[in-house]
Design a protein around this motif. Structure first.
Motif, PDB file in Angstrom:
ATOM      1  N   PRO A  64     -31.453 -43.960  47.344  1.00  0.00           N
ATOM      2  CA  PRO A  64     -30.247 -43.733  46.530  1.00  0.00           C
ATOM      3  C   PRO A  64     -29.069 -44.604  46.944  1.00  0.00           C
ATOM      4  CG  PRO A  64     -31.226 -41.644  47.188  1.00  0.00           C
ATOM      5  CD  PRO A  64     -31.924 -42.706  47.970  1.00  0.00           C
ATOM      6  N   HIS A  65     -28.905 -44.819  48.248  1.00  0.00           N
ATOM      7  CA  HIS A  65     -27.786 -45.645  48.719  1.00  0.00           C
ATOM      8  C   HIS A  65     -27.905 -47.080  48.245  1.00  0.00           C
ATOM      9  CE1 HIS A  65     -25.181 -43.275  51.353  1.00  0.00           C
ATOM     10  NE2 HIS A  65     -26.243 -42.528  51.565  1.00  0.00           N
ATOM     11  N   ILE A  66     -29.099 -47.632  48.366  1.00  0.00           N
ATOM     12  CA  ILE A  66     -29.305 -49.019  47.942  1.00  0.00           C
ATOM     13  C   ILE A  66     -29.097 -49.149  46.440  1.00  0.00           C
ATOM     14  CG2 ILE A  66     -30.992 -50.883  47.792  1.00  0.00           C
ATOM     15  CD1 ILE A  66     -32.292 -49.692  50.345  1.00  0.00           C
ATOM     16  N   SER A  67     -29.607 -48.184  45.681  1.00  0.00           N
ATOM     17  CA  SER A  67     -29.476 -48.255  44.221  1.00  0.00           C
ATOM     18  C   SER A  67     -28.022 -48.084  43.767  1.00  0.00           C
ATOM     19  CB  SER A  67     -30.377 -47.213  43.557  1.00  0.00           C
ATOM     20  OG  SER A  67     -30.026 -45.915  43.964  1.00  0.00           O
ATOM     21  N   LYS A  68     -27.278 -47.216  44.456  1.00  0.00           N
ATOM     22  CA  LYS A  68     -25.847 -47.073  44.123  1.00  0.00           C
ATOM     23  C   LYS A  68     -25.089 -48.367  44.386  1.00  0.00           C
ATOM     24  CE  LYS A  68     -25.591 -42.113  45.132  1.00  0.00           C
ATOM     25  NZ  LYS A  68     -25.136 -41.120  46.127  1.00  0.00           N
ATOM     26  N   ALA A  69     -25.442 -49.050  45.470  1.00  0.00           N
ATOM     27  CA  ALA A  69     -24.792 -50.325  45.778  1.00  0.00           C
ATOM     28  C   ALA A  69     -25.117 -51.382  44.725  1.00  0.00           C
ATOM     29  CB  ALA A  69     -25.232 -50.809  47.157  1.00  0.00           C
ATOM     30  N   LEU A  70     -26.284 -51.263  44.081  1.00  0.00           N
ATOM     31  CA  LEU A  70     -26.705 -52.255  43.100  1.00  0.00           C
ATOM     32  C   LEU A  70     -26.150 -51.994  41.704  1.00  0.00           C
ATOM     33  CD1 LEU A  70     -30.465 -52.620  44.135  1.00  0.00           C
ATOM     34  CD2 LEU A  70     -28.663 -54.315  44.450  1.00  0.00           C
ATOM     35  N   VAL A  71     -26.162 -50.723  41.259  1.00  0.00           N
ATOM     36  CA  VAL A  71     -25.794 -50.438  39.862  1.00  0.00           C
ATOM     37  C   VAL A  71     -24.641 -49.450  39.718  1.00  0.00           C
ATOM     38  CG1 VAL A  71     -28.101 -50.956  38.998  1.00  0.00           C
ATOM     39  CG2 VAL A  71     -27.549 -48.624  39.646  1.00  0.00           C
ATOM     40  N   GLY A  72     -24.095 -48.954  40.815  1.00  0.00           N
ATOM     41  CA  GLY A  72     -22.976 -48.023  40.716  1.00  0.00           C
ATOM     42  C   GLY A  72     -23.402 -46.573  40.857  1.00  0.00           C
ATOM     43  N   PRO A  73     -22.422 -45.642  40.893  1.00  0.00           N
ATOM     44  CA  PRO A  73     -22.713 -44.249  41.230  1.00  0.00           C
ATOM     45  C   PRO A  73     -23.137 -43.347  40.078  1.00  0.00           C
ATOM     46  CG  PRO A  73     -20.347 -44.570  41.044  1.00  0.00           C
ATOM     47  CD  PRO A  73     -20.980 -45.903  40.790  1.00  0.00           C
ATOM     48  N   ARG A  74     -23.167 -43.843  38.838  1.00  0.00           N
ATOM     49  CA  ARG A  74     -23.558 -42.978  37.724  1.00  0.00           C
ATOM     50  C   ARG A  74     -25.037 -42.642  37.829  1.00  0.00           C
ATOM     51  NH1 ARG A  74     -20.963 -44.369  31.939  1.00  0.00           N
ATOM     52  NH2 ARG A  74     -22.074 -42.422  31.580  1.00  0.00           N
ATOM     53  N   ASN A  75     -25.361 -41.345  37.773  1.00  0.00           N
ATOM     54  CA  ASN A  75     -26.728 -40.893  38.012  1.00  0.00           C
ATOM     55  C   ASN A  75     -27.717 -41.447  36.992  1.00  0.00           C
ATOM     56  OD1 ASN A  75     -26.927 -38.561  40.252  1.00  0.00           O
ATOM     57  ND2 ASN A  75     -24.910 -38.475  39.296  1.00  0.00           N
ATOM     58  N   ARG A  76     -27.293 -41.572  35.754  1.00  0.00           N
ATOM     59  CA  ARG A  76     -28.198 -42.077  34.720  1.00  0.00           C
ATOM     60  C   ARG A  76     -28.634 -43.513  35.018  1.00  0.00           C
ATOM     61  NH1 ARG A  76     -27.378 -44.414  29.516  1.00  0.00           N
ATOM     62  NH2 ARG A  76     -25.125 -44.271  29.773  1.00  0.00           N
ATOM     63  N   LEU A  77     -27.787 -44.253  35.746  1.00  0.00           N
ATOM     64  CA  LEU A  77     -28.105 -45.632  36.072  1.00  0.00           C
ATOM     65  C   LEU A  77     -28.848 -45.765  37.399  1.00  0.00           C
ATOM     66  CD1 LEU A  77     -24.780 -47.416  35.024  1.00  0.00           C
ATOM     67  CD2 LEU A  77     -26.945 -47.380  33.803  1.00  0.00           C
ATOM     68  N   PHE A  78     -28.375 -45.059  38.433  1.00  0.00           N
ATOM     69  CA  PHE A  78     -28.939 -45.322  39.752  1.00  0.00           C
ATOM     70  C   PHE A  78     -30.221 -44.537  40.037  1.00  0.00           C
ATOM     71  CE2 PHE A  78     -26.658 -41.593  41.555  1.00  0.00           C
ATOM     72  CZ  PHE A  78     -27.607 -41.137  42.467  1.00  0.00           C
ATOM     73  N   ILE A  79     -30.439 -43.384  39.393  1.00  0.00           N
ATOM     74  CA  ILE A  79     -31.644 -42.597  39.701  1.00  0.00           C
ATOM     75  C   ILE A  79     -32.939 -43.347  39.351  1.00  0.00           C
ATOM     76  CG2 ILE A  79     -32.967 -40.551  39.014  1.00  0.00           C
ATOM     77  CD1 ILE A  79     -30.424 -38.925  39.186  1.00  0.00           C
ATOM     78  N   PRO A  80     -33.065 -43.976  38.162  1.00  0.00           N
ATOM     79  CA  PRO A  80     -34.304 -44.737  37.903  1.00  0.00           C
ATOM     80  C   PRO A  80     -34.542 -45.848  38.926  1.00  0.00           C
ATOM     81  CG  PRO A  80     -33.101 -44.384  35.855  1.00  0.00           C
ATOM     82  CD  PRO A  80     -32.188 -43.954  36.965  1.00  0.00           C
ATOM     83  N   VAL A  81     -33.467 -46.523  39.332  1.00  0.00           N
ATOM     84  CA  VAL A  81     -33.602 -47.578  40.342  1.00  0.00           C
ATOM     85  C   VAL A  81     -34.012 -46.980  41.684  1.00  0.00           C
ATOM     86  CG1 VAL A  81     -32.379 -49.401  41.599  1.00  0.00           C
ATOM     87  CG2 VAL A  81     -31.920 -49.047  39.172  1.00  0.00           C
ATOM     88  N   ALA A  82     -33.395 -45.855  42.044  1.00  0.00           N
ATOM     89  CA  ALA A  82     -33.730 -45.194  43.310  1.00  0.00           C
ATOM     90  C   ALA A  82     -35.192 -44.761  43.336  1.00  0.00           C
ATOM     91  CB  ALA A  82     -32.815 -43.990  43.530  1.00  0.00           C
ATOM     92  N   VAL A  83     -35.680 -44.230  42.216  1.00  0.00           N
ATOM     93  CA  VAL A  83     -37.070 -43.780  42.131  1.00  0.00           C
ATOM     94  C   VAL A  83     -38.031 -44.952  42.353  1.00  0.00           C
ATOM     95  CG1 VAL A  83     -38.817 -42.921  40.521  1.00  0.00           C
ATOM     96  CG2 VAL A  83     -36.621 -41.746  40.716  1.00  0.00           C
ATOM     97  N   MET A  84     -37.766 -46.075  41.693  1.00  0.00           N
ATOM     98  CA  MET A  84     -38.616 -47.258  41.861  1.00  0.00           C
ATOM     99  C   MET A  84     -38.525 -47.806  43.282  1.00  0.00           C
ATOM    100  SD  MET A  84     -40.178 -47.876  38.941  1.00  0.00           S
ATOM    101  CE  MET A  84     -40.546 -49.607  38.747  1.00  0.00           C
ATOM    102  N   LEU A  85     -37.306 -47.853  43.828  1.00  0.00           N
ATOM    103  CA  LEU A  85     -37.122 -48.337  45.195  1.00  0.00           C
ATOM    104  C   LEU A  85     -37.818 -47.444  46.209  1.00  0.00           C
ATOM    105  CD1 LEU A  85     -33.397 -49.540  45.395  1.00  0.00           C
ATOM    106  CD2 LEU A  85     -35.442 -50.915  45.827  1.00  0.00           C
ATOM    107  N   GLY A  86     -37.719 -46.126  45.998  1.00  0.00           N
ATOM    108  CA  GLY A  86     -38.375 -45.188  46.907  1.00  0.00           C
ATOM    109  C   GLY A  86     -39.871 -45.385  46.931  1.00  0.00           C
TER     110      GLY A  86
END
Length: 335
Positions: free
Chosen positions: A272-294
């Motif tokens: 989640p931290h890495i994805s927030k740094a990449l696309v910002g703190p909005r959950n709709r944006l960072f959660i899909p990125v966090a899931v793939m990164l995880g």
């Protein structure tokens, strides 16, 4: 950066994550004690391999890759929810004790509830969920006050305390168990991907398929819960109800993952931290990125770990911790 620009950036990052997963999975299918050359992968995948090649790919490596990928996704999803619900960047199912609760439940279920192999696979995530949910309920109870509501800092501290207490309980359980069964629990604690078989994939897959869309549906609620409580209440949000529902979702995601991969921490912290740094703190944006990164983080940790040392390799949980512990200390000092 405008919202449309962030969405375009998110899609690009998701594509990059997908390519990283494909590359890592391809390497993982080829590397190992019995090597499988890259030029043979496609023919074997399409049923043109020898008996040995089919066995190595379909019975050993491919199930492990899929289960690792799904588990990393579930852990990242859980961490993303917990960080938004608690408004605490240090929240992670492994750090605040949820994984430990699932582990104790798995150990008790494995040792004291004899059940046939076919049912065991599908009952294990449920047993882990019950243990993790009971732990999360106690953590929530000790972190909540009527005057101030849920204290995010207190929740992390209480969770760390519960994690240590449950680790002590696990040691007591191990000391009273048969030698043959202790090996399984020891592998679980170290984060060894032990459930690397197709039935475990079918047991985990429904949880992931259900929980990821549900979380994205609740993304707006998570955004509001990430604000202060006065703002959330001011827009008419039933804060405690929504918080409890989302905590249950986070617990279910973490429990389903660790039931087949063992005690793996820090994936839900880092992704989640890495994805927030990449696309910002909005959950709709960072959660899909966090899931793939995880999924990719756990996959690459397991791929490198199992080929680093012969014959059994290094458990994925230890490999992730080698990166996660320094990152956790960095966040602790920063926050």
């Amino acid at each position: 950066m405008t919202l449309s620009a962030r969405i375009r950036k998110q899609r690009l990052i998701l594509l990059i994550c997908l390519l990283l997963i494909i590359i890592t999975a391809t390497v993982g299918m080829s590397w190992g004690y019995s090597s499988l050359s890259f030029d043979r992968l496609i023919p074997v995948l399409f049923g043109q391999g020898t008996f040995k090649e089919d066995f190595v790919l379909f019975s050993v490596r491919l199930p492990r890759i899929i289960i690792t990928l799904l588990s990393g996704m579930a852990l990242a999803l859980s961490g993303s929810i917990l960080q938004s619900v608690t408004r605490n960047d240090l929240a992670d199912p492994g750090i605040i004790g949820i994984n430990s609760g699932a582990g104790v439940a798995v150990a008790v279920f494995f040792l004291y509830f004899p059940i046939d192999v076919g049912s065991f696979v599908y009952m294990l995530p449920l047993a882990a969920f019950i243990g993790a949910l009971a732990t999360a309920g106690l953590i929530y109870l000790f972190s909540y006050s009527r005057t101030n509501g849920l204290d995010p800092i207190r929740m992390v501290l209480v969770g760390v305390g519960f994690s240590m207490a449950l680790s002590g309980i696990m040691i007591v359980i191990i000391s009273a168990a048969e030698r043959s069964k202790v090996d399984f629990i020891a592998k679980w604690i170290s984060g060894n991907i032990w459930g690397a078989d197709w039935p475990f994939i079918w047991a985990l897959l429904p949880w992931v398929i259900l929980l990821i869309p549900l979380t994205l549906f609740k993304a707006a609620m998570l955004d509001l819960l990430g604000l202060n409580e006065e703002t959330a209440i001011g827009v008419g949000l039933r804060i405690e109800k929504e918080r409890l529902v989302l905590i249950v979702v986070a617990v279910a995601a973490a429990a389903s993952a660790v039931s087949v991969t063992g005690g793996i921490a820090f994936v839900g912290l880092m992704a989640p931290h890495i994805s927030k740094a990449l696309v910002g703190p909005r959950n709709r944006l960072f959660i899909p990125v966090a899931v793939m990164l995880g999924g990719w983080l756990l996959l690459i940790a397991d791929t490198v770990g199992r080929n680093l040392v012969d014959p059994d390799g290094i458990p994925a949980g230890i490999m992730v911790s080698l990166i996660g512990v320094p990152y956790f200390v960095y966040l602790l000092l920063k926050k």
